[in-house]
Design an enzyme around this catalytic site. Structure first.
Site, short mmCIF file in Angstrom:
data_model
loop_
_atom_site.label_atom_id
_atom_site.label_comp_id
_atom_site.label_asym_id
_atom_site.label_seq_id
_atom_site.Cartn_x
_atom_site.Cartn_y
_atom_site.Cartn_z
N GLU A 165 104.41 69.90 6.80
CA GLU A 165 103.13 70.09 6.11
C GLU A 165 102.55 68.80 5.54
OE1 GLU A 165 103.28 74.81 4.98
OE2 GLU A 165 103.43 73.36 3.33
N GLU A 168 106.93 78.56 9.91
CA GLU A 168 106.84 79.33 8.66
C GLU A 168 105.75 80.37 8.82
OE1 GLU A 168 106.49 77.24 4.93
OE2 GLU A 168 107.84 75.63 5.60
#
Length: 467
Positions: A163, A368
């Site tokens: 991320e 995720e």
């Protein structure tokens, strides 16, 4: 036309991160990370020093994953467990811990998918300027070399930086130091540039050192919708899609920075420094990813901002963000919300799968996707039907995307087992397995299968045929 099913080698599994799951923050030679020493822990929540105590429960945890039928397990390595100060001596006990974990996974035929960096920079490197210091690029390259040397004979799936785009948005919260510069915007994009170079050098090393190794980035990607039929809102939506999502992936895949963002930075007098030869690194053929991993939780709805608009904190880490002249995120009344205020958008999951594959034409793996909630252990059981419903809808849309022609390698939702939320501590639970601890009372750390555990086990056993 015959309905397309998931490939027989589809990587069903789950995900965790070291600082939220491992614990053992100072055990067996591990050095402190920024997550171990940070002071801005949200009020009323625990720190990460014990987390779910995976450090002492790893065999039990892998056995639970095997019982669910996991084909893969995506986890991160703690840089400071392997190299305590980020550079210098390698910690043999840290290498041994991960060697044992990898071997245990392989014993159960679970493919390890390793994230090299997940928000937990060694504290010693942070004191030396962290990601803002250009020396970090060589440090990360050396760290990658240590990982490939020690684990590359068995680990063939690698993720570089988790991320990266979210670190630009929420850097201070997840332990990124943007320095004391008066120009924070320039500092953020300088950090980003150093991360891009680090990623490229790790990719090059992986392709040279790891036989049959595959490596890719792992951003958090949101589909974006215009808030109205106004043409200007469509312009704002395009701005957000580039600045939040594709600016980061374009560098990894195409080796170039998107003109829209560079133009914005120039107008803000915030253009970051690119040294001679650095674009050659980003454009190196061996720096290109083999696949795109991504995290998906929610979508964004976008309008062109009004000058008077201010950021609005909703709940949890949900913030309505605005960038003057570029975009403004707004709530979407067409979507339901989680217990923590996150908008739920399964069709957005299909949309983003199609969009990523269309833009980059690379295999995709979900690293995720999940829902946090207030799970309670009652008589040894946890009834989390809301989680089952969430996954049902998202997996159905993933299957539709597969039939749209999208190449999907695997699905590793967040999280395999309960861990510590960065923003809500142990109160907010994501796992298929309940860890018996409270915010400040560690209790016995026992593991308990939730109702979602048995549901997901059946999904994997049938390879998603019943979705």
């Amino acid at each position: 036309m015959k309905y397309k099913q998931f490939p027989t080698d589809f990587l069903w599994g789950g995900s965790t991160s070291a600082y939220q799951f491992e614990g053992g923050w100072d055990a067996e030679g591990k050095g402190p990370s920024v997550q171990d020493v940070r002071k801005n822990i949200p009020k009323g929540t625990t720190d990460f020093k014990v987390a779910s105590d995976h450090f002492n429960h790893w065999k039990e945890d892998v056995a639970l994953m095997a019982e669910m039928g996991f084909k893969s397990y995506r986890f991160s390595i703690s840089w400071s467990r392997v190299i305590p100060k980020g550079i210098g001596d390698v910690n043999k006990d840290g290498i041994k811990f991960y060697n044992n974990l990898i071997d245990e996974l392989l014993k159960f035929k679970i493919t390890p998918i390793i994230t090299m960096f997940h928000f937990d920079l060694p504290a010693a490197l942070d004191k030396d300027g962290g990601w803002l210091n250009p020396k970090i690029v060589d440090a990360f390259e050396n760290y990658a070399k240590v990982l490939f040397e020690n684990f590359g004979d068995r680990v063939k799936h690698w993720l570089t930086i988790n991320e990266q785009n979210i670190m630009m948005l929420f850097g201070e919260i997840v332990g990124i130091d943007f320095g004391k510069s008066d120009n924070k915007l320039k500092a953020k994009y300088q950090v980003n540039h150093h991360m891009m170079l680090s990623q490229a050098k790790a990719n090059i090393l992986c392709h040279k050192m790891v036989k049959e190794g595959k490596i890719g980035p792992a951003p958090n990607i949101n589909p974006a919708y215009p808030a109205s039929t106004k043409p200007i809102d469509n312009t704002a939506t395009f701005n957000l899609r580039i600045m939040r999502n594709f600016f980061f992936l374009d560098v990894a895949v195409f080796g170039r920075y998107h003109y829209l963002v560079l133009n914005y930075l120039e107008k803000q007098n915030s253009m970051f420094e690119i040294k001679e030869g650095e674009m050659d690194v980003l454009n190196d053929k061996l720096a290109k990813p083999d696949f795109i991993a991504f995290n998906y939780y929610a979508s964004s709805t976008v309008a062109m901002p009004e000058k008077s608009f201010k950021e609005q904190k909703l709940t949890d880490q949900q913030v309505i963000r605005s960038l003057e002249g570029m975009y403004q995120q707004v709530p979407n009344d067409n979507l339901t919300k989680t217990q923590f205020g996150w908008e739920i958008d399964p069709i957005g999951f299909r949309n983003v799968l199609r969009e990523l594959y269309d833009r980059y034409n690379l295999p995709l793996i979900i690293t995720e996707n999940g829902i946090g909630g207030h799970d309670k252990l009652i008589d040894g059981k946890v009834d989390d039907q809301y989680r089952i419903e969430y996954y049902k809808y998202h997996l159905k849309e993933m299957k539709v995307a597969l039939n749209d022609g999208v190449e999907i390698m695997g699905y590793n939702p967040w999280s395999a087992i309960d861990l510590i939320s960065t923003h809500e501590g142990s109160t907010k639970r994501y796992g298929f397995v309940f860890v018996n601890r409270d915010e400040f009372d560690l209790k016995d750390m026992s593991r308990h299968r939730k109702e979602s555990f048995f549901w997901y086990k059946d999904v994997i056993k049938t390879n998603g045929k019943n979705l």
